[in-house]
Design an enzyme around this catalytic site. Structure first.
Site, PDB file in Angstrom:
ATOM      1  N   HIS A  10       0.819  -1.212   0.000  1.00 52.90           N
ATOM      2  CA  HIS A  10       0.000   0.000   0.000  1.00 52.90           C
ATOM      3  C   HIS A  10       0.855   1.265   0.000  1.00 52.90           C
ATOM      4  CE1 HIS A  10       0.988   0.963   4.185  1.00 52.90           C
ATOM      5  NE2 HIS A  10       0.847  -0.332   4.441  1.00 52.90           N
ATOM      6  N   GLU A  83      -2.042  -6.950   7.595  1.00 51.95           N
ATOM      7  CA  GLU A  83      -0.693  -6.845   8.132  1.00 51.95           C
ATOM      8  C   GLU A  83      -0.547  -7.722   9.377  1.00 51.95           C
ATOM      9  OE1 GLU A  83       2.299  -6.726   7.897  1.00 51.95           O
ATOM     10  OE2 GLU A  83       2.839  -4.620   7.588  1.00 51.95           O
TER      11      GLU A  83
END
Length: 206
Positions: A10, A83
């Site tokens: 990202h 994550e």
């Protein structure tokens, strides 16, 4: 022809800039991150992806949707691409972590967080599940997070855990390209999209 995989991290967030552990915290892209997402989308569109999937966290999903808008694809969402959980460290800076947990900081082992082996298994399993949906010449773009992608890639490549630190991190909106061969996945390109520069991530490669 063979199936290919692009692992895209990202774009930048404020917590990246402040060196804060993000983990499962749902932090949005900042202005720089939005611009990075647009740039990477314009470049990766030329690869003609056939399937896009992202973490459910906003910073990854917004990065993925920037690509989806250009190539005309919907973005699937998979929570397993999140994550690594940072437990007690989420929201803290590296200096705060080092001061409060000196031994755990050296090992980069957050109290209440996920073990690296668990993250590697979670992410690689999700990637294999989505890659199985590809045609023989398809291209899957997985949009996720720095530690999650690095660990997932190591597992996909079949590397023993003691060698995982040999694979470097991913910069914001940088990507790795893998191709499926007769003996499994192989790494064609890693941390592409930027010139070499420090990587600000929840990951720690020692």
């Amino acid at each position: 022809m063979s199936r290919r995989l692009v692992c895209l991290r990202h774009g930048q967030t404020l917590w990246n800039v402040e060196h804060r552990f993000q983990g499962h915290s749902d932090i949005p892209l900042d202005e720089t991150g939005l611009a990075q997402a647009a740039r990477s989308a314009s470049l990766l569109a030329s690869l003609r992806p056939t399937l896009i999937v992202s973490s459910d966290l906003k910073r990854a999903n917004d990065t993925a949707r920037a690509l989806g808008r250009i190539v005309g694809l919907d973005v699937a969402v998979d929570e397993d691409l999140r994550e690594r959980s940072g437990g007690a460290w989420e929201g803290l800076t590296r200096s705060e972590i080092a001061e409060g947990w000196p031994q755990e900081f050296v090992a980069w082992d957050p109290p209440g967080g996920e073990a690296v082996a668990d993250v590697a298994a979670r992410v690689s399993t999700a990637v294999r599940r989505w890659a199985a949906k590809l045609d023989d010449d398809g291209l899957l773009v997985v949009v996720s997070h720095g530690a999650a992608l690095r660990l997932g890639i190591c597992e996909l490549l079949g590397l023993p855990q003691e060698l995982w630190s040999a694979v470097g991190g991913l910069g914001n909106c940088s990507w790795s390209v893998l191709e499926e061969g007769r003996r499994g996945w192989r790494l064609l390109e890693h941390n592409a999209g930027t010139l070499p520069e420090p990587v600000n991530s929840d990951d720690s490669v020692t």
